[in-house]
Design a protein around this motif. Structure first.
Motif, short mmCIF file in Angstrom:
data_model
loop_
_atom_site.label_atom_id
_atom_site.label_comp_id
_atom_site.label_asym_id
_atom_site.label_seq_id
_atom_site.Cartn_x
_atom_site.Cartn_y
_atom_site.Cartn_z
N ALA A 16 66.61 53.59 -84.99
CA ALA A 16 66.31 52.26 -85.52
C ALA A 16 66.01 52.28 -87.02
O ALA A 16 66.03 51.23 -87.67
N TRP A 17 65.70 53.44 -87.58
CA TRP A 17 65.42 53.52 -89.01
C TRP A 17 66.67 53.20 -89.80
O TRP A 17 67.78 53.56 -89.43
N GLU A 18 66.50 52.50 -90.91
CA GLU A 18 67.57 52.29 -91.87
C GLU A 18 67.54 53.48 -92.83
O GLU A 18 66.53 54.18 -92.92
N TRP A 19 68.62 53.68 -93.56
CA TRP A 19 68.67 54.80 -94.49
C TRP A 19 69.26 54.33 -95.81
O TRP A 19 70.33 53.71 -95.83
N GLU A 20 68.54 54.63 -96.89
CA GLU A 20 69.04 54.32 -98.22
C GLU A 20 70.41 54.97 -98.38
O GLU A 20 70.64 56.09 -97.91
N ASN A 21 71.33 54.27 -99.02
CA ASN A 21 72.71 54.74 -99.22
C ASN A 21 73.45 54.96 -97.90
O ASN A 21 74.43 55.71 -97.87
N ASP A 22 72.98 54.33 -96.82
CA ASP A 22 73.60 54.53 -95.50
C ASP A 22 73.86 56.01 -95.25
O ASP A 22 74.96 56.43 -94.91
N PHE A 23 72.81 56.78 -95.43
CA PHE A 23 72.92 58.24 -95.38
C PHE A 23 73.09 58.79 -93.97
O PHE A 23 73.82 59.75 -93.76
N PHE A 24 72.42 58.22 -92.97
CA PHE A 24 72.49 58.70 -91.59
C PHE A 24 72.72 57.54 -90.64
O PHE A 24 72.30 56.41 -90.89
N ALA A 25 73.32 57.85 -89.51
CA ALA A 25 73.35 56.95 -88.35
C ALA A 25 73.30 57.85 -87.11
O ALA A 25 74.04 58.84 -87.03
N PHE A 26 72.43 57.53 -86.21
CA PHE A 26 72.27 58.30 -84.98
C PHE A 26 72.87 57.45 -83.87
O PHE A 26 72.37 56.38 -83.56
N SER A 27 73.97 57.93 -83.30
CA SER A 27 74.76 57.05 -82.46
C SER A 27 75.51 57.83 -81.39
O SER A 27 75.72 59.03 -81.51
N TYR A 28 75.95 57.09 -80.39
CA TYR A 28 76.78 57.65 -79.32
C TYR A 28 78.24 57.25 -79.47
O TYR A 28 79.08 57.62 -78.66
N LEU A 29 78.55 56.46 -80.50
CA LEU A 29 79.93 56.01 -80.71
C LEU A 29 80.16 55.76 -82.19
O LEU A 29 79.36 55.10 -82.85
N GLY A 30 81.24 56.31 -82.70
CA GLY A 30 81.63 56.07 -84.08
C GLY A 30 83.14 56.09 -84.21
O GLY A 30 83.84 56.69 -83.39
N ILE A 31 83.63 55.42 -85.22
CA ILE A 31 85.06 55.41 -85.52
C ILE A 31 85.21 56.01 -86.91
O ILE A 31 84.69 55.46 -87.90
N GLU A 32 85.87 57.14 -86.99
CA GLU A 32 86.01 57.87 -88.25
C GLU A 32 87.38 57.61 -88.86
O GLU A 32 88.38 57.52 -88.14
N HIS A 33 87.41 57.52 -90.18
CA HIS A 33 88.65 57.39 -90.95
C HIS A 33 88.63 58.48 -92.00
O HIS A 33 87.76 58.49 -92.88
N TRP A 34 89.56 59.42 -91.88
CA TRP A 34 89.59 60.57 -92.79
C TRP A 34 90.77 60.47 -93.74
O TRP A 34 91.89 60.17 -93.34
#
Length: 178
Positions: free
Chosen positions: A132-150
């Motif tokens: 639930a914490w926000e992170w300056e510069n969107d540094f982290f996200a703790f999640s069970y689902l993500g969509i990556e674009h490389w």
């Protein structure tokens, strides 16, 4: 040579629903012509989708040369931005920026191991689950689902917003280079 990436992390997906949501995202990408049917998974928790005829919906670059497409990542994951950007944790209750402390290092380890971790905000005293914490510069996200674009041009904000609607959850966009 380095690789650059962007990740749309679903901030609310649970461990139990991440697999079904990941399949929904993949089906939506294919149905919309954004991506072609999936390639073989590169690992058990990541399935790649290659650019489709409507790839320009994803980025402003009409060509898809050089991109690795999109990967749907399921399972407990710590998504991160560029390691050199840093970012202080921000309490979601009082908006205090908290200097990195041992409590966050221990919480990172605990979340990675168990999926559960809380950190007490030194400013307001509330105990907050780590995701639930926000992170300056969107540094982290703790999640069970993500969509990556490389290795492609920046994702269009409209695509990020539309994907969040498909998920039905809050999402965070992280970007970086490794």
């Amino acid at each position: 040579m380095s690789s650059h990436f962007q990740t749309i992390a679903d901030l609310e997906a649970t461990a139990e629903e991440a697999g079904a949501l990941g399949k929904r995202v993949g089906a939506w990408l294919v149905a919309e012509g954004i991506a072609t049917p999936e390639r073989q998974p590169s690992d058990p928790d990541k399935t790649w989708y290659l650019p489709g005829p409507r790839w320009s919906h994803v980025t402003d670059e009409r060509r898809h040369l050089g991109t690795d497409g999109l990967a749907v990542v399921t399972g407990r994951t710590v998504f991160f931005g560029s390691l050199d950007t840093g970012g202080s944790p921000i309490c979601p209750h009082c908006a205090a920026h908290v200097p990195h402390a041992a409590a966050f290092h221990a919480a990172l380890d605990a979340w990675w191991e168990t999926g559960l971790a809380d950190v007490r905000c030194p400013a307001c005293g509330r105990t907050v689950p780590l995701p639930a914490w926000e992170w300056e510069n969107d540094f982290f996200a703790f999640s069970y689902l993500g969509i990556e674009h490389w290795n492609g041009p920046p994702l269009r904000p409209a695509f990020v917003a539309e994907l969040a609607e498909v998920l039905g959850h809050r999402a965070r966009l992280l970007a970086g280079r490794i």
